[in-house]
Design an enzyme around this catalytic site. Structure first.
Site, mmCIF file in Angstrom:
data_model
loop_
_atom_site.group_PDB
_atom_site.id
_atom_site.type_symbol
_atom_site.label_atom_id
_atom_site.label_comp_id
_atom_site.label_asym_id
_atom_site.label_seq_id
_atom_site.Cartn_x
_atom_site.Cartn_y
_atom_site.Cartn_z
ATOM 1 N N GLY A 1 -0.080 5.399 -4.400
ATOM 2 C CA GLY A 1 -0.740 6.647 -4.779
ATOM 3 C C GLY A 1 -0.181 7.824 -3.997
ATOM 4 O O GLY A 1 0.128 8.881 -4.566
ATOM 5 N N ARG A 2 -0.013 7.645 -2.692
ATOM 6 C CA ARG A 2 0.517 8.741 -1.856
ATOM 7 C C ARG A 2 1.962 9.063 -2.220
ATOM 8 O O ARG A 2 2.381 10.214 -2.199
ATOM 9 C CB ARG A 2 0.410 8.363 -0.367
ATOM 10 C CG ARG A 2 -0.974 8.610 0.199
ATOM 11 C CD ARG A 2 -1.174 7.923 1.505
ATOM 12 N NE ARG A 2 -1.385 6.484 1.323
ATOM 13 C CZ ARG A 2 -1.329 5.596 2.295
ATOM 14 N NH1 ARG A 2 -1.039 5.970 3.516
ATOM 15 N NH2 ARG A 2 -1.550 4.324 2.040
ATOM 16 N N HIS B 1 2.542 3.543 -9.002
ATOM 17 C CA HIS B 1 2.411 2.103 -9.266
ATOM 18 C C HIS B 1 3.648 1.576 -9.998
ATOM 19 O O HIS B 1 4.104 0.461 -9.732
ATOM 20 C CB HIS B 1 1.142 1.819 -10.071
ATOM 21 C CG HIS B 1 -0.123 2.113 -9.307
ATOM 22 N ND1 HIS B 1 -0.347 1.652 -8.025
ATOM 23 C CD2 HIS B 1 -1.240 2.830 -9.631
ATOM 24 C CE1 HIS B 1 -1.536 2.060 -7.601
ATOM 25 N NE2 HIS B 1 -2.092 2.792 -8.558
ATOM 26 N N ASP C 1 0.833 -1.206 0.000
ATOM 27 C CA ASP C 1 0.000 0.000 0.000
ATOM 28 C C ASP C 1 0.870 1.260 0.000
ATOM 29 O O ASP C 1 1.976 1.254 0.554
ATOM 30 C CB ASP C 1 -0.900 -0.021 1.246
ATOM 31 C CG ASP C 1 -2.112 0.882 1.083
ATOM 32 O OD1 ASP C 1 -2.315 1.417 -0.027
ATOM 33 O OD2 ASP C 1 -2.841 1.060 2.066
ATOM 34 N N GLY C 2 0.339 2.307 -0.610
ATOM 35 C CA GLY C 2 0.998 3.621 -0.541
ATOM 36 C C GLY C 2 1.543 4.121 -1.860
ATOM 37 O O GLY C 2 2.177 5.183 -1.899
ATOM 38 N N ARG D 1 -0.896 9.105 -10.193
ATOM 39 C CA ARG D 1 -0.834 7.895 -9.361
ATOM 40 C C ARG D 1 -0.109 6.744 -10.062
ATOM 41 O O ARG D 1 0.550 5.936 -9.422
ATOM 42 C CB ARG D 1 -2.259 7.453 -8.989
ATOM 43 C CG ARG D 1 -2.969 8.414 -8.055
ATOM 44 C CD ARG D 1 -4.409 7.971 -7.803
ATOM 45 N NE ARG D 1 -4.449 6.643 -7.194
ATOM 46 C CZ ARG D 1 -4.342 6.418 -5.889
ATOM 47 N NH1 ARG D 1 -4.199 7.417 -5.045
ATOM 48 N NH2 ARG D 1 -4.393 5.195 -5.415
ATOM 49 N N TRP E 1 -11.350 -2.734 -8.940
ATOM 50 C CA TRP E 1 -11.979 -2.488 -10.243
ATOM 51 C C TRP E 1 -12.785 -1.189 -10.216
ATOM 52 O O TRP E 1 -13.042 -0.590 -11.256
ATOM 53 C CB TRP E 1 -12.900 -3.647 -10.637
ATOM 54 C CG TRP E 1 -12.195 -4.924 -10.974
ATOM 55 C CD1 TRP E 1 -12.202 -6.063 -10.229
ATOM 56 C CD2 TRP E 1 -11.403 -5.214 -12.140
ATOM 57 N NE1 TRP E 1 -11.451 -7.046 -10.851
ATOM 58 C CE2 TRP E 1 -10.961 -6.545 -12.029
ATOM 59 C CE3 TRP E 1 -11.027 -4.471 -13.262
ATOM 60 C CZ2 TRP E 1 -10.156 -7.158 -12.981
ATOM 61 C CZ3 TRP E 1 -10.226 -5.082 -14.215
ATOM 62 C CH2 TRP E 1 -9.795 -6.404 -14.076
ATOM 63 N N LEU F 1 11.213 -20.458 -5.322
ATOM 64 C CA LEU F 1 10.314 -19.469 -4.707
ATOM 65 C C LEU F 1 8.931 -19.605 -5.334
ATOM 66 O O LEU F 1 8.786 -19.503 -6.550
ATOM 67 C CB LEU F 1 10.846 -18.044 -4.946
ATOM 68 C CG LEU F 1 9.910 -16.912 -4.480
ATOM 69 C CD1 LEU F 1 9.813 -16.870 -2.954
ATOM 70 C CD2 LEU F 1 10.380 -15.557 -5.011
ATOM 71 N N ARG G 1 -5.005 -2.734 8.887
ATOM 72 C CA ARG G 1 -6.080 -3.697 8.595
ATOM 73 C C ARG G 1 -5.608 -4.672 7.511
ATOM 74 O O ARG G 1 -4.614 -4.416 6.840
ATOM 75 C CB ARG G 1 -7.360 -2.978 8.170
ATOM 76 C CG ARG G 1 -7.170 -1.970 7.061
ATOM 77 C CD ARG G 1 -8.495 -1.299 6.656
ATOM 78 N NE ARG G 1 -8.243 -0.237 5.716
ATOM 79 C CZ ARG G 1 -8.245 1.067 6.021
ATOM 80 N NH1 ARG G 1 -8.491 1.464 7.249
ATOM 81 N NH2 ARG G 1 -7.984 1.969 5.100
ATOM 82 N N ILE G 2 -6.397 -5.764 7.355
ATOM 83 C CA ILE G 2 -5.980 -6.762 6.366
ATOM 84 C C ILE G 2 -6.836 -6.739 5.106
ATOM 85 O O ILE G 2 -6.570 -7.488 4.163
ATOM 86 C CB ILE G 2 -5.852 -8.188 6.957
ATOM 87 C CG1 ILE G 2 -7.147 -8.652 7.596
ATOM 88 C CG2 ILE G 2 -4.727 -8.255 7.953
ATOM 89 C CD1 ILE G 2 -7.081 -10.115 8.039
ATOM 90 N N SER G 3 -7.820 -5.852 5.063
ATOM 91 C CA SER G 3 -8.515 -5.506 3.817
ATOM 92 C C SER G 3 -8.879 -6.685 2.918
ATOM 93 O O SER G 3 -8.568 -6.689 1.729
ATOM 94 C CB SER G 3 -7.671 -4.495 3.018
ATOM 95 O OG SER G 3 -7.500 -3.325 3.756
#
Ligand code: FPP
Length: 248
Positions: A18-19, A32, A15-16, A28, A64, A126, A189-191
């Site tokens: 975009g910021r 990515h 996460d993050g 944005r 989406w 892996l 959170r685990i979203s």
């Protein structure tokens, strides 16, 4: 001296992005793209540290609904990564797996996903799992549906449905459950990630934004993990000396 325990399976919410872009006054999608470079650093880290499985939340069922321009940019990024990176991942011994509703992606992406899985199917260094159009609740629902179909077809009785039969129908059933979960970007959170699979996973959160992630940060998560006592519902006294206390 024994080596400090390294997780067998690492699961990450990246996460993050975009910021990170916003801080630089950039669109944005630039965040990515920087996030994709961080994915490469993360894979390298796992290979170096002998982590056997890495599951990355690349795109949730809910993503989406983001603005069409961002979704389109992400699709281009995924397709480009599939075109450019798969050969190298194969050479490095990674086995690729895509979990989620892949039928929602364009045919070109679906074909590349399938080709990547086929090419790398025999690799064992892996396990690299990409959650794409994935949701934990949807994963549980599809496992329940598969069991219902088995019962309707007479292959299974309702009484045989238990944690093991359901587990066997979940995504990544053939891999150990994640030992360590990392979420960047500051949210706690685990979203709707691997809800079933993460029942006993150790959780680690950081304010760092995903594109800034490097080996130092990942090592900090591993160092913290090495101090955790995993009790799986037992007492500390029961765990001491037991092989499940600190997974090697
Ligand atoms: C969350 O950040 C990130 C995503 C929804 C996409 C993750 C995709 C990548 C890291 C790109 C490449 C991945 C692969 C596997 C090639 P956010 O956009 O929600 O960030 P924000 O919370 O700062 O807005």
């Amino acid at each position: 001296m024994t080596a400090p325990p390294v997780p067998h399976h690492l699961a990450i919410i990246m996460d993050g992005n975009g910021r990170w872009a916003q801080q630089r006054h950039r669109p944005r999608i630039i965040g990515h793209r920087a996030g994709a470079r961080a994915v490469k650093r993360c894979v390298e880290f796992c290979l170096q540290r002998g982590i056997g499985a890495l599951t990355l939340f690349a795109f949730s069922s809910e993503n989406w609904s983001r603005p069409a321009e961002e979704v389109g940019g992400l699709m281009k990024l995924f397709l480009g990564a599939l075109e450019r990176e798969v050969e190298e991942l194969h050479r490095l011994g990674a086995q690729l797996r895509f979990i989620g509703e892949r039928g929602r992606f364009d045919a070109s992406i679906q074909a590349r996903m399938q080709a990547a899985e086929t090419l790398t199917a025999r690799n064992t260094r892996l396990y690299l799992n990409i959650a794409a159009s994935y949701g934990g609740r949807q994963d549980i629902a599809q496992a329940a549906r598969a069991l219902a179909e088995d019962v309707a077809a007479g292959r299974l009785t309702a009484a045989q449905i238990d944690e093991d039969t359901l587990s066997a129908r979940m995504a990544l059933a053939d891999q150990p459950a994640p030992d360590l979960f990392i979420r960047t970007g500051g949210e706690l959170r685990i979203s709707n990630f691997l809800l079933w699979q993460m029942a006993y996973t150790e959780l680690w959160f950081t304010d760092a934004l995903w594109p800034d992630v490097d080996a130092t940060l990942l090592q900090a998560a591993l160092d913290d993990y090495a101090t955790r006592e995993r009790r799986f519902g037992l007492t500390s006294a029961q765990i001491k000396g037991s092989p499940i206390g600190k997974t090697p």
